[in-house]
Write a protein that holds these residues in place. Structure first.
Motif, short mmCIF file in Angstrom:
data_model
loop_
_atom_site.label_atom_id
_atom_site.label_comp_id
_atom_site.label_asym_id
_atom_site.label_seq_id
_atom_site.Cartn_x
_atom_site.Cartn_y
_atom_site.Cartn_z
N PHE A 35 0.83 -1.21 0.00
CA PHE A 35 0.00 0.00 0.00
C PHE A 35 0.85 1.25 0.00
CE2 PHE A 35 -2.91 3.08 2.07
CZ PHE A 35 -4.05 2.88 1.30
N ASN A 36 0.36 2.30 -0.65
CA ASN A 36 1.04 3.59 -0.68
C ASN A 36 0.46 4.49 0.42
OD1 ASN A 36 2.58 5.82 -1.37
ND2 ASN A 36 1.64 6.12 -3.38
N GLY A 60 -1.55 -8.74 9.00
CA GLY A 60 -0.39 -8.65 9.87
C GLY A 60 0.54 -7.52 9.46
N ILE A 61 1.31 -7.02 10.42
CA ILE A 61 2.19 -5.86 10.20
C ILE A 61 3.65 -6.28 10.41
CG2 ILE A 61 2.70 -3.49 10.92
CD1 ILE A 61 -0.15 -3.38 12.07
N PRO A 62 4.39 -6.56 9.33
CA PRO A 62 5.78 -6.97 9.48
C PRO A 62 6.77 -5.82 9.64
CG PRO A 62 5.14 -7.11 7.18
CD PRO A 62 3.91 -6.71 7.95
N HIS A 63 6.33 -4.58 9.32
CA HIS A 63 7.20 -3.41 9.49
C HIS A 63 6.33 -2.17 9.60
CE1 HIS A 63 7.23 -1.42 5.32
NE2 HIS A 63 6.29 -2.34 5.28
N ARG A 64 6.93 -1.03 9.90
CA ARG A 64 6.19 0.21 10.07
C ARG A 64 6.87 1.35 9.33
NH1 ARG A 64 6.37 -3.09 14.03
NH2 ARG A 64 4.54 -3.62 15.30
N LEU A 65 6.12 2.40 9.14
CA LEU A 65 6.63 3.62 8.54
C LEU A 65 6.15 4.77 9.42
CD1 LEU A 65 8.23 3.97 5.87
CD2 LEU A 65 6.08 4.55 4.74
N GLY A 116 4.61 6.55 1.62
CA GLY A 116 5.16 5.52 0.75
C GLY A 116 4.80 4.09 1.10
N ILE A 117 5.61 3.18 0.63
CA ILE A 117 5.31 1.75 0.63
C ILE A 117 5.24 1.15 2.03
CG2 ILE A 117 6.21 -0.52 -0.02
CD1 ILE A 117 7.33 0.80 -2.56
N VAL A 118 4.12 0.48 2.29
CA VAL A 118 3.97 -0.35 3.48
C VAL A 118 3.50 -1.73 3.02
CG1 VAL A 118 2.81 -0.65 5.70
CG2 VAL A 118 3.34 1.65 4.89
N VAL A 119 4.12 -2.75 3.57
CA VAL A 119 3.77 -4.12 3.22
C VAL A 119 2.97 -4.74 4.37
CG1 VAL A 119 4.65 -6.41 2.56
CG2 VAL A 119 5.89 -4.33 1.86
N PHE A 120 1.82 -5.33 4.05
CA PHE A 120 1.01 -6.04 5.02
C PHE A 120 0.94 -7.52 4.64
CE2 PHE A 120 -0.65 -1.70 5.15
CZ PHE A 120 -0.70 -1.46 6.51
N LEU A 168 3.20 -13.38 7.24
CA LEU A 168 3.70 -12.47 8.26
C LEU A 168 5.02 -12.95 8.83
CD1 LEU A 168 3.42 -10.02 10.12
CD2 LEU A 168 2.06 -11.44 11.66
N SER A 169 5.09 -14.22 9.16
CA SER A 169 6.31 -14.78 9.73
C SER A 169 7.48 -14.64 8.77
CB SER A 169 6.09 -16.25 10.08
OG SER A 169 7.29 -16.85 10.53
#
Length: 240
Positions: A28-29, A67-72, A78-82, A89-90
C-alpha cells in the motif's frame, strides 16, 4: 466481526493506493499522517482501515487478517507491506529483520550534498523522551552503527532530490544522517528544517521495494509514486 462503514469516496481512494495484492500480501502507498499501527493517540490506524476496506470489498462476514511486518513513521509517506496470512507475516518479518527487503527512499532536501553520491556511516543514539536520534562517537553507550547509500538525482527550483538505500534500520536514520551532511529533509523541523510542510509531514517517501515473494518465490519490484505535493520531480526517472 463488524467493521466501520467505508464510504464510496474513501473506498476509491484506498483502492487506488493498493500497489499490489494477492492472497498472501498487500502493498500500500501510505499517505502522510496515516499511522500503520495503533498508538497512544487513539487514531484509527491504517491496518484497521484496510481491514474495513477488505471486509466491504470482499463481503467478508468474519474477521479480516492483516499482519504488520514493518512500520513507517507517521510523517513519512510511501510503501507499506502487510501480510494477509500468518505464514506470510512470519516470513516477511524475517526478511525485514535480515535485510532481504531492499528499500529505496526519496528525500526532498533543503540543500544538495557536497558529493553527488556516497555512503554515510555514523553511530546513532536514540533519545526516547525527545523521540529523536543523534550522531555520536563510536563506543557511546547504547549507540548503534548506521549505514546508508545516497545518490543526488537532481534539483527542483528550490530543493534537491536524493535517492537513499538503507543498509541498516535505525530510528530516524535517514532523517538524522542526511541532516548530518547538511541535507535536511524539507518540512523536518525536528532535524533542522526552517519551516514545516502544510500537511505536517516531511518530504521522505518510501519509493521502491524489491524482494522475493514470501510464498510464490517470485521477484517483486514495487514502486510508489510520491505525493502530488512534491512539485517539480515528474521528470526524474522511476527506475534509473
Amino acid at each position: 466481526m463488524q467493521y466501520r462503514r467505508i464510504d464510496p469516496e474513501e473506498f476509491r481512494d484506498l483502492e487506488s493506493r493498493i500497489l499490489y495484492e494477492d492472497n498472501h500480501i498487500l502493498i500500500f502507498n501510505k499517505a502522510v499522517g496515516e499511522i500503520v499501527q495503533g498508538d497512544k493517540t487513539g487514531d484509527e490506524c491504517l491496518a484497521e482501515t484496510l481491514k474495513a476496506f477488505i471486509a466491504a470489498r470482499d463481503s467478508k462476514p468474519g474477521a479480516v487478517y492483516l499482519g504488520i511486518p514493518h512500520r513507517l513513521d507517521r510523517p513519512v509517506s510511501g510503501i507499506v507491506v502487510f501480510a494477509k496470512t500468518s505464514k506470510a507475516l512470519s516470513r516477511l518479518s524475517e526478511m525485514f529483520r535480515t535485510g532481504d527487503m531492499h528499500k529505496t527512499y526519496w528525500a526532498l532536501c533543503c540543500n544538495p550534498p557536497q558529493e553527488p553520491s556516497g555512503q554515510i556511516e555514523n553511530w546513532l543514539s536514540r533519545n526516547e523522551k525527545m523521540n529523536k536520534s543523534f550522531i555520536v562517537r563510536q563506543g557511546t553507550p547504547g549507540a548503534k552503527e548506521a549505514r546508508l547509500i545516497y545518490r543526488h538525482i537532481g534539483n527542483t527550483e528550490r530543493y534537491s532530490l536524493l535517492e537513499v538505500q538503507l543498509l541498516t534500520g535505525r530510528h530516524h536514520q535517514i532523517r538524522c544522517q542526511l541532516s548530518g551532511i547538511g541535507c535536511v529533509i524539507k518540512g523536518d523541523l525536528k532535524y533542522g528544517a526552517p519551516r514545516s510542510n502544510p500537511d505536517g509531514g516531511i518530504c521522505l517517501h518510501s519509493h521502491r521495494i524489491q524482494f522475493v515473494h514470501p510464498v510464490r518465490k517470485e521477484e517483486m519490484d514495487i514502486i510508489a509514486p510520491p505525493p502530488s505535493s512534491w512539485k517539480g520531480i515528474s521528470s526524474f526517472s522511476e527506475k534509473d
